[in-house]
Design a protein around this motif. Sequence first.
Motif, PDB file in Angstrom:
ATOM      1  N   VAL A  91      43.591  58.742  40.402  1.00  0.00           N
ATOM      2  CA  VAL A  91      42.177  58.175  39.178  1.00  0.00           C
ATOM      3  C   VAL A  91      41.143  58.723  38.398  1.00  0.00           C
ATOM      4  CG1 VAL A  91      41.770  55.554  38.208  1.00  0.00           C
ATOM      5  CG2 VAL A  91      43.841  55.892  39.257  1.00  0.00           C
ATOM      6  N   GLU A  92      40.082  59.303  39.158  1.00  0.00           N
ATOM      7  CA  GLU A  92      39.222  59.683  38.682  1.00  0.00           C
ATOM      8  C   GLU A  92      39.308  61.054  38.303  1.00  0.00           C
ATOM      9  OE1 GLU A  92      36.837  59.952  42.628  1.00  0.00           O
ATOM     10  OE2 GLU A  92      36.250  57.357  42.265  1.00  0.00           O
ATOM     11  N   GLU A  93      40.399  61.883  38.989  1.00  0.00           N
ATOM     12  CA  GLU A  93      40.623  63.011  38.346  1.00  0.00           C
ATOM     13  C   GLU A  93      40.990  63.112  37.087  1.00  0.00           C
ATOM     14  OE1 GLU A  93      43.141  67.012  39.444  1.00  0.00           O
ATOM     15  OE2 GLU A  93      42.871  65.556  40.980  1.00  0.00           O
ATOM     16  N   ALA A  94      42.333  62.204  37.031  1.00  0.00           N
ATOM     17  CA  ALA A  94      42.544  61.897  35.347  1.00  0.00           C
ATOM     18  C   ALA A  94      41.455  61.334  33.810  1.00  0.00           C
ATOM     19  CB  ALA A  94      43.310  61.217  35.973  1.00  0.00           C
ATOM     20  N   GLN A  95      40.629  60.459  34.364  1.00  0.00           N
ATOM     21  CA  GLN A  95      39.427  60.173  34.114  1.00  0.00           C
ATOM     22  C   GLN A  95      38.566  61.230  33.395  1.00  0.00           C
ATOM     23  OE1 GLN A  95      37.259  56.958  35.628  1.00  0.00           O
ATOM     24  NE2 GLN A  95      36.721  56.051  33.340  1.00  0.00           N
ATOM     25  N   ALA A  96      38.355  61.498  34.627  1.00  0.00           N
ATOM     26  CA  ALA A  96      37.474  62.914  34.322  1.00  0.00           C
ATOM     27  C   ALA A  96      38.340  63.572  33.167  1.00  0.00           C
ATOM     28  CB  ALA A  96      36.969  64.245  35.134  1.00  0.00           C
ATOM     29  N   GLU A  97      39.826  63.913  33.334  1.00  0.00           N
ATOM     30  CA  GLU A  97      40.549  64.439  31.970  1.00  0.00           C
ATOM     31  C   GLU A  97      40.330  64.502  30.941  1.00  0.00           C
ATOM     32  OE1 GLU A  97      43.239  68.204  31.517  1.00  0.00           O
ATOM     33  OE2 GLU A  97      41.216  67.524  32.983  1.00  0.00           O
ATOM     34  N   PHE A  98      40.193  62.888  31.087  1.00  0.00           N
ATOM     35  CA  PHE A  98      40.768  62.368  29.795  1.00  0.00           C
ATOM     36  C   PHE A  98      39.325  62.301  28.781  1.00  0.00           C
ATOM     37  CE2 PHE A  98      44.603  60.073  30.806  1.00  0.00           C
ATOM     38  CZ  PHE A  98      45.435  60.292  29.807  1.00  0.00           C
ATOM     39  N   GLU A  99      37.934  62.617  29.926  1.00  0.00           N
ATOM     40  CA  GLU A  99      37.344  62.484  28.971  1.00  0.00           C
ATOM     41  C   GLU A  99      36.586  63.817  28.871  1.00  0.00           C
ATOM     42  OE1 GLU A  99      33.096  61.817  28.120  1.00  0.00           O
ATOM     43  OE2 GLU A  99      34.645  60.154  29.214  1.00  0.00           O
ATOM     44  N   ARG A 100      37.183  65.014  29.231  1.00  0.00           N
ATOM     45  CA  ARG A 100      36.741  66.276  28.357  1.00  0.00           C
ATOM     46  C   ARG A 100      38.124  65.986  27.258  1.00  0.00           C
ATOM     47  NH1 ARG A 100      37.040  68.092  33.880  1.00  0.00           N
ATOM     48  NH2 ARG A 100      39.535  68.010  34.207  1.00  0.00           N
ATOM     49  N   LEU A 101      38.963  65.733  27.491  1.00  0.00           N
ATOM     50  CA  LEU A 101      39.778  65.685  26.285  1.00  0.00           C
ATOM     51  C   LEU A 101      38.879  64.467  24.763  1.00  0.00           C
ATOM     52  CD1 LEU A 101      43.280  64.968  27.645  1.00  0.00           C
ATOM     53  CD2 LEU A 101      42.801  67.264  26.394  1.00  0.00           C
ATOM     54  N   ARG A 102      38.050  63.570  25.833  1.00  0.00           N
ATOM     55  CA  ARG A 102      37.641  62.884  24.345  1.00  0.00           C
ATOM     56  C   ARG A 102      36.166  64.091  24.292  1.00  0.00           C
ATOM     57  NH1 ARG A 102      33.427  60.255  24.025  1.00  0.00           N
ATOM     58  NH2 ARG A 102      32.455  60.711  26.526  1.00  0.00           N
ATOM     59  N   GLU A 103      35.908  65.187  24.335  1.00  0.00           N
ATOM     60  CA  GLU A 103      34.614  66.175  24.276  1.00  0.00           C
ATOM     61  C   GLU A 103      35.372  66.493  23.003  1.00  0.00           C
ATOM     62  OE1 GLU A 103      32.765  66.988  27.933  1.00  0.00           O
ATOM     63  OE2 GLU A 103      31.656  64.920  27.944  1.00  0.00           O
ATOM     64  N   ILE A 104      36.467  67.230  23.234  1.00  0.00           N
ATOM     65  CA  ILE A 104      36.925  68.255  22.786  1.00  0.00           C
ATOM     66  C   ILE A 104      37.270  67.846  21.175  1.00  0.00           C
ATOM     67  CG2 ILE A 104      39.157  69.393  22.200  1.00  0.00           C
ATOM     68  CD1 ILE A 104      39.592  70.282  25.653  1.00  0.00           C
ATOM     69  N   ALA A 105      38.491  66.931  20.822  1.00  0.00           N
ATOM     70  CA  ALA A 105      38.106  65.763  19.953  1.00  0.00           C
ATOM     71  C   ALA A 105      36.913  65.250  19.443  1.00  0.00           C
ATOM     72  CB  ALA A 105      39.069  64.530  20.592  1.00  0.00           C
ATOM     73  N   GLU A 106      35.898  65.364  20.143  1.00  0.00           N
ATOM     74  CA  GLU A 106      34.704  64.952  19.332  1.00  0.00           C
ATOM     75  C   GLU A 106      34.188  65.946  18.295  1.00  0.00           C
ATOM     76  OE1 GLU A 106      31.957  63.000  21.835  1.00  0.00           O
ATOM     77  OE2 GLU A 106      33.467  60.349  21.256  1.00  0.00           O
ATOM     78  N   LEU A 107      34.374  67.305  19.457  1.00  0.00           N
ATOM     79  CA  LEU A 107      33.897  68.316  19.265  1.00  0.00           C
ATOM     80  C   LEU A 107      33.693  68.602  18.093  1.00  0.00           C
ATOM     81  CD1 LEU A 107      32.965  70.552  22.381  1.00  0.00           C
ATOM     82  CD2 LEU A 107      31.174  69.625  20.518  1.00  0.00           C
ATOM     83  N   ASP A 108      36.015  69.025  17.952  1.00  0.00           N
ATOM     84  CA  ASP A 108      36.475  69.398  16.676  1.00  0.00           C
ATOM     85  C   ASP A 108      36.080  67.849  15.516  1.00  0.00           C
ATOM     86  OD1 ASP A 108      37.330  71.289  18.375  1.00  0.00           O
ATOM     87  OD2 ASP A 108      39.694  69.917  18.776  1.00  0.00           O
ATOM     88  N   GLN A 109      35.651  66.710  15.768  1.00  0.00           N
ATOM     89  CA  GLN A 109      35.867  66.395  14.677  1.00  0.00           C
ATOM     90  C   GLN A 109      33.512  66.921  13.854  1.00  0.00           C
ATOM     91  OE1 GLN A 109      37.234  62.716  16.826  1.00  0.00           O
ATOM     92  NE2 GLN A 109      37.988  61.613  14.654  1.00  0.00           N
ATOM     93  N   GLY A 110      33.506  66.872  14.767  1.00  0.00           N
ATOM     94  CA  GLY A 110      31.949  67.321  15.067  1.00  0.00           C
ATOM     95  C   GLY A 110      31.098  66.072  14.785  1.00  0.00           C
ATOM     96  N   THR A 111      31.293  64.980  15.692  1.00  0.00           N
ATOM     97  CA  THR A 111      30.596  63.857  16.063  1.00  0.00           C
ATOM     98  C   THR A 111      30.134  63.595  17.455  1.00  0.00           C
ATOM     99  OG1 THR A 111      32.780  62.940  17.127  1.00  0.00           O
ATOM    100  CG2 THR A 111      32.672  62.870  14.545  1.00  0.00           C
ATOM    101  N   LEU A 112      30.422  65.155  18.035  1.00  0.00           N
ATOM    102  CA  LEU A 112      29.725  64.869  18.818  1.00  0.00           C
ATOM    103  C   LEU A 112      27.942  65.338  19.336  1.00  0.00           C
ATOM    104  CD1 LEU A 112      29.594  63.984  23.093  1.00  0.00           C
ATOM    105  CD2 LEU A 112      30.578  66.488  22.605  1.00  0.00           C
ATOM    106  N   GLN A 113      26.701  64.581  19.989  1.00  0.00           N
ATOM    107  CA  GLN A 113      25.545  65.029  19.032  1.00  0.00           C
ATOM    108  C   GLN A 113      25.871  65.945  19.892  1.00  0.00           C
ATOM    109  OE1 GLN A 113      23.939  63.807  16.538  1.00  0.00           O
ATOM    110  NE2 GLN A 113      26.191  62.420  15.645  1.00  0.00           N
ATOM    111  N   LEU A 114      24.956  67.165  19.460  1.00  0.00           N
ATOM    112  CA  LEU A 114      24.279  68.626  20.494  1.00  0.00           C
ATOM    113  C   LEU A 114      22.237  67.724  20.185  1.00  0.00           C
ATOM    114  CD1 LEU A 114      26.595  70.673  19.995  1.00  0.00           C
ATOM    115  CD2 LEU A 114      26.656  69.670  22.032  1.00  0.00           C
ATOM    116  N   ARG A 115      21.791  68.416  21.537  1.00  0.00           N
ATOM    117  CA  ARG A 115      20.766  67.956  21.181  1.00  0.00           C
ATOM    118  C   ARG A 115      20.076  69.644  20.691  1.00  0.00           C
ATOM    119  NH1 ARG A 115      17.283  65.185  24.790  1.00  0.00           N
ATOM    120  NH2 ARG A 115      16.221  66.695  25.985  1.00  0.00           N
ATOM    121  N   ARG A 116      18.991  69.959  20.348  1.00  0.00           N
ATOM    122  CA  ARG A 116      18.471  70.898  20.101  1.00  0.00           C
ATOM    123  C   ARG A 116      17.070  71.285  21.085  1.00  0.00           C
ATOM    124  NH1 ARG A 116      21.404  74.393  17.361  1.00  0.00           N
ATOM    125  NH2 ARG A 116      19.375  75.230  15.908  1.00  0.00           N
ATOM    126  N   ASP A 117      17.304  72.174  21.982  1.00  0.00           N
ATOM    127  CA  ASP A 117      16.249  72.501  23.289  1.00  0.00           C
ATOM    128  C   ASP A 117      16.256  73.699  22.816  1.00  0.00           C
ATOM    129  OD1 ASP A 117      16.421  69.733  23.840  1.00  0.00           O
ATOM    130  OD2 ASP A 117      18.381  70.487  25.110  1.00  0.00           O
TER     131      ASP A 117
END
Length: 322
Positions: A177-203
């Motif tokens: 379950v924890e591995e599947a949750q990590a996998e879905f978390e990566r998929l969510r971040e990929i989708a947000e990056l494609d949408q341009g909605t994932l906030q990125l810092r400027r360090d």
Amino acid sequence: MRVGQRLFLAVMPAVLGVFTVAGLAYWGRYAHTAPRWLVVIAVVAAIGSLLVAWSNTRYVAQRIERLASARSAPSPRPVDVAGLVVKPGGPDELDAIEQVVDHLSSAVGAAEANRQASLLALRAREGEYAALLAGLAKGAMSRLDEVRLPLHILLENRFGDLNENQEEMLGAARAAVEEAQAEFERLREIAELDQGTLQLRRDAVRMGDVVTTLLPALRAEATAAGARLTTDIAPALPAIAGDRGRIQQAVGAMLHAAMRRATAGGEVRITAAATDGEISVTVSPGIGDATHSDMVLARRIVAAHRGSVTDTESETVVRLPR
């Protein structure tokens, strides 16, 4: 009339004028007088040459200007022949060239418009898929939380004696379950990056520090695989602007992927250097399978920072602009 005929007519009076002038020179030099008819011919030839040359040169110049401007105004009652609009009256070469240019310009314009429409439709569809993927990943993660919490309670709180097999199965279920949750978390971040909605810092990110932070874990993996890890990190690498945590996540995922391909007695080499306008990190051998979700996410993170990833069997190079 064909262009060659027009130019020939423009040249003929000039040729006649040359011969007439030669006759005048002969009669003037040796006979000291020229017949009146020869003088008349010379004058007529000169004037005729001027008029014909002017008319045909003007015609050719106008047609070339029309061809250069590629005007596409159709003639009255055009005839469609094999997909090409032919004007009535028997075109000469410039007519044919102009009609071909008009035809091709229209075709190119239509093709470009279709390409732009297809591109917009594709981008809209990609946005729909990204939104759908983000929603599915979020929903799946919430369902996994509903499973993970009872498993955690069963393992951490004793409601009764469990035999060894039961504990082992519950532990494996929680790990899955924890591995599947990590996998879905990566998929969510990929989708947000494609949408341009994932906030990125400027360090201010120093790539040398990023790689150095990853080295202890990488050395442990190399030791476990019986491989040798060598590094060549240029000193005082310039800082780049970006999200330090995300960049370290992306670079670390690729370095760990390359490390998993290490063989006993083999070598994994990591270099970091500054090139023209960018910082590059190279690992040899390459990362291998780049279709796993962590590799896809790493590439998306690099692309979001206007960087690029070049991968071959022998090496993988991550480039980020300064």
